[in-house]
Design a protein around this motif. Structure first.
Motif, PDB file in Angstrom:
ATOM      1  N   VAL A  81     -13.003  10.332 -15.824  1.00 27.82           N
ATOM      2  CA  VAL A  81     -12.918   9.368 -14.721  1.00 27.82           C
ATOM      3  C   VAL A  81     -11.845   8.306 -14.982  1.00 27.82           C
ATOM      4  O   VAL A  81     -11.029   8.009 -14.110  1.00 27.82           O
ATOM      5  CB  VAL A  81     -14.286   8.683 -14.489  1.00 27.82           C
ATOM      6  CG1 VAL A  81     -14.155   7.526 -13.504  1.00 27.82           C
ATOM      7  CG2 VAL A  81     -15.298   9.699 -13.987  1.00 27.82           C
ATOM      8  N   ARG A  82     -11.837   7.764 -16.182  1.00 30.20           N
ATOM      9  CA  ARG A  82     -10.955   6.627 -16.448  1.00 30.20           C
ATOM     10  C   ARG A  82      -9.484   7.029 -16.562  1.00 30.20           C
ATOM     11  O   ARG A  82      -8.606   6.367 -16.004  1.00 30.20           O
ATOM     12  CB  ARG A  82     -11.389   5.909 -17.726  1.00 30.20           C
ATOM     13  CG  ARG A  82     -10.547   4.676 -18.029  1.00 30.20           C
ATOM     14  CD  ARG A  82     -11.155   3.814 -19.109  1.00 30.20           C
ATOM     15  NE  ARG A  82     -10.467   2.538 -19.215  1.00 30.20           N
ATOM     16  CZ  ARG A  82     -10.853   1.542 -19.986  1.00 30.20           C
ATOM     17  NH1 ARG A  82     -11.950   1.662 -20.729  1.00 30.20           N
ATOM     18  NH2 ARG A  82     -10.180   0.401 -20.027  1.00 30.20           N
ATOM     19  N   PHE A  83      -9.223   8.132 -17.283  1.00 31.52           N
ATOM     20  CA  PHE A  83      -7.834   8.507 -17.555  1.00 31.52           C
ATOM     21  C   PHE A  83      -7.416   9.798 -16.862  1.00 31.52           C
ATOM     22  O   PHE A  83      -6.323  10.302 -17.115  1.00 31.52           O
ATOM     23  CB  PHE A  83      -7.621   8.631 -19.070  1.00 31.52           C
ATOM     24  CG  PHE A  83      -7.697   7.305 -19.790  1.00 31.52           C
ATOM     25  CD1 PHE A  83      -6.615   6.443 -19.803  1.00 31.52           C
ATOM     26  CD2 PHE A  83      -8.867   6.915 -20.419  1.00 31.52           C
ATOM     27  CE1 PHE A  83      -6.688   5.217 -20.447  1.00 31.52           C
ATOM     28  CE2 PHE A  83      -8.951   5.687 -21.079  1.00 31.52           C
ATOM     29  CZ  PHE A  83      -7.859   4.839 -21.087  1.00 31.52           C
ATOM     30  N   GLN A  84      -8.277  10.323 -15.999  1.00 32.97           N
ATOM     31  CA  GLN A  84      -7.969  11.546 -15.242  1.00 32.97           C
ATOM     32  C   GLN A  84      -7.536  12.688 -16.156  1.00 32.97           C
ATOM     33  O   GLN A  84      -6.651  13.485 -15.830  1.00 32.97           O
ATOM     34  CB  GLN A  84      -6.879  11.260 -14.193  1.00 32.97           C
ATOM     35  CG  GLN A  84      -7.320  10.358 -13.066  1.00 32.97           C
ATOM     36  CD  GLN A  84      -8.396  11.000 -12.204  1.00 32.97           C
ATOM     37  OE1 GLN A  84      -8.193  12.062 -11.621  1.00 32.97           O
ATOM     38  NE2 GLN A  84      -9.553  10.368 -12.133  1.00 32.97           N
ATOM     39  N   LYS A 142      -2.374  17.758 -13.466  1.00 33.21           N
ATOM     40  CA  LYS A 142      -2.922  16.790 -14.415  1.00 33.21           C
ATOM     41  C   LYS A 142      -3.842  17.429 -15.453  1.00 33.21           C
ATOM     42  O   LYS A 142      -4.047  16.880 -16.527  1.00 33.21           O
ATOM     43  CB  LYS A 142      -3.707  15.706 -13.666  1.00 33.21           C
ATOM     44  CG  LYS A 142      -2.917  14.980 -12.600  1.00 33.21           C
ATOM     45  CD  LYS A 142      -1.778  14.178 -13.209  1.00 33.21           C
ATOM     46  CE  LYS A 142      -2.254  12.979 -13.977  1.00 33.21           C
ATOM     47  NZ  LYS A 142      -1.143  12.133 -14.473  1.00 33.21           N
ATOM     48  N   HIS A 143      -4.427  18.574 -15.116  1.00 30.74           N
ATOM     49  CA  HIS A 143      -5.397  19.178 -16.029  1.00 30.74           C
ATOM     50  C   HIS A 143      -5.529  20.661 -15.730  1.00 30.74           C
ATOM     51  O   HIS A 143      -5.538  21.080 -14.568  1.00 30.74           O
ATOM     52  CB  HIS A 143      -6.767  18.507 -15.869  1.00 30.74           C
ATOM     53  CG  HIS A 143      -7.869  19.202 -16.595  1.00 30.74           C
ATOM     54  ND1 HIS A 143      -8.007  19.152 -17.958  1.00 30.74           N
ATOM     55  CD2 HIS A 143      -8.897  19.977 -16.137  1.00 30.74           C
ATOM     56  CE1 HIS A 143      -9.073  19.851 -18.323  1.00 30.74           C
ATOM     57  NE2 HIS A 143      -9.631  20.348 -17.236  1.00 30.74           N
ATOM     58  N   ASP A 144      -5.577  21.456 -16.798  1.00 28.95           N
ATOM     59  CA  ASP A 144      -5.809  22.892 -16.673  1.00 28.95           C
ATOM     60  C   ASP A 144      -6.805  23.330 -17.725  1.00 28.95           C
ATOM     61  O   ASP A 144      -6.714  22.924 -18.891  1.00 28.95           O
ATOM     62  CB  ASP A 144      -4.505  23.680 -16.861  1.00 28.95           C
ATOM     63  CG  ASP A 144      -3.700  23.804 -15.580  1.00 28.95           C
ATOM     64  OD1 ASP A 144      -4.194  24.447 -14.640  1.00 28.95           O
ATOM     65  OD2 ASP A 144      -2.582  23.251 -15.523  1.00 28.95           O
ATOM     66  N   ALA A 145      -7.737  24.146 -17.339  1.00 26.78           N
ATOM     67  CA  ALA A 145      -8.685  24.737 -18.286  1.00 26.78           C
ATOM     68  C   ALA A 145      -8.957  26.170 -17.849  1.00 26.78           C
ATOM     69  O   ALA A 145      -9.317  26.414 -16.696  1.00 26.78           O
ATOM     70  CB  ALA A 145      -9.984  23.935 -18.328  1.00 26.78           C
ATOM     71  N   LYS A 146      -8.756  27.099 -18.755  1.00 25.42           N
ATOM     72  CA  LYS A 146      -8.999  28.497 -18.436  1.00 25.42           C
ATOM     73  C   LYS A 146     -10.496  28.777 -18.359  1.00 25.42           C
ATOM     74  O   LYS A 146     -11.306  28.075 -18.959  1.00 25.42           O
ATOM     75  CB  LYS A 146      -8.361  29.395 -19.502  1.00 25.42           C
ATOM     76  CG  LYS A 146      -6.853  29.396 -19.484  1.00 25.42           C
ATOM     77  CD  LYS A 146      -6.301  30.384 -20.504  1.00 25.42           C
ATOM     78  CE  LYS A 146      -4.779  30.433 -20.441  1.00 25.42           C
ATOM     79  NZ  LYS A 146      -4.239  31.397 -21.445  1.00 25.42           N
ATOM     80  N   GLN A 174      -1.203   8.207 -25.051  1.00 27.77           N
ATOM     81  CA  GLN A 174      -0.410   7.296 -24.222  1.00 27.77           C
ATOM     82  C   GLN A 174      -0.730   7.400 -22.735  1.00 27.77           C
ATOM     83  O   GLN A 174      -0.082   6.741 -21.914  1.00 27.77           O
ATOM     84  CB  GLN A 174       1.091   7.557 -24.453  1.00 27.77           C
ATOM     85  CG  GLN A 174       1.510   7.435 -25.908  1.00 27.77           C
ATOM     86  CD  GLN A 174       1.057   6.128 -26.548  1.00 27.77           C
ATOM     87  OE1 GLN A 174       1.112   5.058 -25.918  1.00 27.77           O
ATOM     88  NE2 GLN A 174       0.604   6.203 -27.800  1.00 27.77           N
ATOM     89  N   ILE A 175      -1.722   8.210 -22.373  1.00 26.17           N
ATOM     90  CA  ILE A 175      -2.146   8.255 -20.977  1.00 26.17           C
ATOM     91  C   ILE A 175      -2.749   6.908 -20.608  1.00 26.17           C
ATOM     92  O   ILE A 175      -3.506   6.316 -21.376  1.00 26.17           O
ATOM     93  CB  ILE A 175      -3.194   9.366 -20.764  1.00 26.17           C
ATOM     94  CG1 ILE A 175      -2.594  10.731 -21.073  1.00 26.17           C
ATOM     95  CG2 ILE A 175      -3.730   9.340 -19.334  1.00 26.17           C
ATOM     96  CD1 ILE A 175      -3.616  11.857 -21.020  1.00 26.17           C
ATOM     97  N   SER A 176      -2.397   6.392 -19.431  1.00 28.16           N
ATOM     98  CA  SER A 176      -2.887   5.073 -19.027  1.00 28.16           C
ATOM     99  C   SER A 176      -3.832   5.171 -17.837  1.00 28.16           C
ATOM    100  O   SER A 176      -3.755   6.104 -17.041  1.00 28.16           O
ATOM    101  CB  SER A 176      -1.715   4.151 -18.676  1.00 28.16           C
ATOM    102  OG  SER A 176      -0.944   4.692 -17.626  1.00 28.16           O
ATOM    103  N   ASP A 177      -4.744   4.182 -17.746  1.00 29.99           N
ATOM    104  CA  ASP A 177      -5.630   4.114 -16.599  1.00 29.99           C
ATOM    105  C   ASP A 177      -4.959   3.322 -15.486  1.00 29.99           C
ATOM    106  O   ASP A 177      -3.770   2.974 -15.574  1.00 29.99           O
ATOM    107  CB  ASP A 177      -6.983   3.512 -16.992  1.00 29.99           C
ATOM    108  CG  ASP A 177      -6.875   2.070 -17.501  1.00 29.99           C
ATOM    109  OD1 ASP A 177      -5.814   1.441 -17.309  1.00 29.99           O
ATOM    110  OD2 ASP A 177      -7.857   1.571 -18.081  1.00 29.99           O
ATOM    111  N   LYS A 178      -5.703   2.997 -14.435  1.00 30.42           N
ATOM    112  CA  LYS A 178      -5.112   2.320 -13.282  1.00 30.42           C
ATOM    113  C   LYS A 178      -4.634   0.914 -13.607  1.00 30.42           C
ATOM    114  O   LYS A 178      -3.824   0.348 -12.875  1.00 30.42           O
ATOM    115  CB  LYS A 178      -6.123   2.280 -12.129  1.00 30.42           C
ATOM    116  CG  LYS A 178      -6.449   3.655 -11.570  1.00 30.42           C
ATOM    117  CD  LYS A 178      -7.498   3.568 -10.467  1.00 30.42           C
ATOM    118  CE  LYS A 178      -7.814   4.936  -9.903  1.00 30.42           C
ATOM    119  NZ  LYS A 178      -8.856   4.891  -8.835  1.00 30.42           N
TER     120      LYS A 178
END
Length: 491
Positions: free
Chosen positions: A183-186, A397-401, A205-209
């Motif tokens: 939720v926070r960092f997507q 933003k995100h991948d999961a097999k 280094q991923i940032s939140d809003k």
């Protein structure tokens, strides 16, 4: 499982040897029975008394703890615990107390995962990991993630009450993962992906809003993490025997078939997109409709396009080497797509927006089919944007097999669940159902490290990610009892 037992052979014997022969055959029969049925029935040594149901620990205390943990929130009047938030840290302290109450040695790692471990009789053996997450979505229910942690701790506490923790033939480690929801960092699976060794260093280094990075928030909570320490978090695959996870189903199947527990065959693959549509910002009253480059109208068309594609994939996808009949059939049965978040700038009622951003969550059991859908969706997004004279950026933003659960672990979990239900009801039950998971779980990340198995628990109405999420007290009990049965195969 049927076993052929040796038939007693009676030879002629003198009356003086008769009692000896009967005693011998009695002992031989029961020893043979024990050897033939182990390890499948290795947990049967605790059967036969009502106290092996552990009602106070597995049901009453577990339910009380779920309710207590559900009150630990950053939100006022609703449940919210995001990665490393103040409420998250309070929840971790509470879980640590319960881990220690179950006889576990505890520590928190540099990604905020909380660990509790018991070494058993052979500390150097490969470990069984049991886990789930303690972060939540916004306005969450109290069972998602938390049930898996508390059920594991309750099961181990039940074994502790019998003095059996030291008799485990391998270490057992419960892990409460710091971030699964994203939720926070997507970016989902921050906690479990670090353990599995698949979290890239750039994730720090991923940032939140608010512009706060993952590394910043860890430092704020007195957790120092550098690139080297992140890499060192990865478990050695040789040190891990397997991973199991208990989780609410988050769907209606178990309720529909009338079972409190189900075994998971596999988990759908998932992709998250962020789509940014840029147009021309203007006055709502002065720009003629024919001259507008409105990103809001374009975004609306794109969202309806997504819905149509995911409802009727066969009408959009071509049959070629990458998309055959079986792929189309799998997509028709499993493909789901969701736009869960929309933001607009400058977000004023009398202003034509200059930019609109929305998220896409796309899931399917077939990875090749999922990629085919994403390819088709991207092409059509750019076509719509060109026609409307707006620009579009599609960011993955995100991948999961998709993940297949281990057949051996699944069989063991199914047997343990059947044994638990039989013990609760005193009756032989129908076989515990097997089902697929459309939701992502920490098991997806851990599958890169070791074999995984999952046990689903019924939730009425299939409601989840909502305050209305619920699990019956007796179903909490059933989940804990199934874990006890599974753990007893490790004695």
């Amino acid at each position: 499982m049927a076993h052929s037992l040796p038939k007693p052979h009676f030879s002629s014997a003198t009356p003086s040897n008769t009692h000896f022969l009967i005693a011998y055959l009695f002992i031989f029969y029961h020893v043979s029975l024990f050897l033939l049925l182990s390890p499948v029935y290795a947990f049967s040594d605790l059967e036969g008394t009502r106290d092996d149901l552990y009602t106070e620990i597995l049901r009453d205390e577990a339910v009380a703890r779920l309710n207590e943990l559900g009150k630990v929130s950053d939100g006022d009047g609703y449940l919210e615990r995001t990665f490393m938030s103040p409420a998250s840290m309070r929840a971790a302290n509470l879980i640590r107390d319960w881990m220690e109450d179950a006889g576990l040695t505890t520590w928190m790692d540099c990604m905020g995962n909380l660990h509790g471990r018991v070494d058993g009789s052979n500390p150097s053996a490969s470990a069984l990991l049991i886990g789930s997450h303690f972060d939540t979505v916004v306005d969450a229910g109290i069972f998602d993630g938390s049930l898996g942690i508390i059920s594991a701790l309750s099961a181990l506490k039940a074994l502790k009450s019998k003095g059996l923790l030291k008799e485990l033939k391998r270490p057992v480690e419960v892990i409460a993962f710091s971030d699964e929801e994203g939720v926070r960092f997507q970016s989902t699976f921050l906690g479990s992906a670090a353990i599995a060794g698949i979290l890239p260093v750039k994730a720090l280094q991923i940032s939140d809003k608010s512009g706060v990075t993952v590394q910043d928030i860890l430092k704020k909570n007195s957790i120092s993490i550098a690139e080297e320490s992140l890499l060192q978090l990865k478990y050695d695959p040789r040190s891990v025997w397997g991973y199991i996870e208990v989780h609410i189903e988050q769907g209606p199947v178990l309720e529909w078939v009338g079972f409190p527990l189900g075994v998971v065959k596999g988990i759908a693959g998932q992709t998250r997109l962020k789509v940014t549509v840029k147009g021309s910002q203007g006055h709502a009253g002065t720009v003629p409709m024919s001259l507008r480059q409105d990103p809001m109208a374009a975004a609306a068309e794109l969202i309806v396009l997504l819905e149509n594609l995911c409802k009727h994939p066969k009408d959009f996808l071509s049959y070629d080497g990458h998309c055959n009949d079986s792929t189309i059939e799998s997509l028709s049965n499993s493909l789901v797509c969701t736009v869960g978040e929309i933001s607009t700038w400058p977000s004023a009622s009398n202003v034509i927006p200059g930019q609109v951003t929305f998220t896409v969550d796309l899931r399917a059991m077939d990875d090749m089919g999922r990629e085919a859908v994403l390819y088709e969706l991207s092409n059509r997004i750019y076509q719509v944007c060109d026609r409307r004279s707006v620009s579009c950026i599609v960011d993955r933003k995100h991948d999961a097999k998709a993940v297949n659960c281990d057949s051996e672990l699944s069989s063991q979990l199914k047997f343990a669940a059947n044994a638990a239900l039989k013990k609760m009801t005193g009756e032989i039950q129908d076989e515990v159902p097997s089902l697929m998971s459309g939701a992502g779980h920490d098991a997806m990340a851990i599958s890169h490290l070791t074999k995984v198995g999952m046990l689903f628990v019924r939730c009425p109405g299939g409601i989840s990610h909502s305050p209305a999420e619920h699990v019956l007290d007796d179903d909490v009990w059933a989940a804990g009892l199934a874990l006890v049965a599974f753990l007893q195969t490790q004695l």
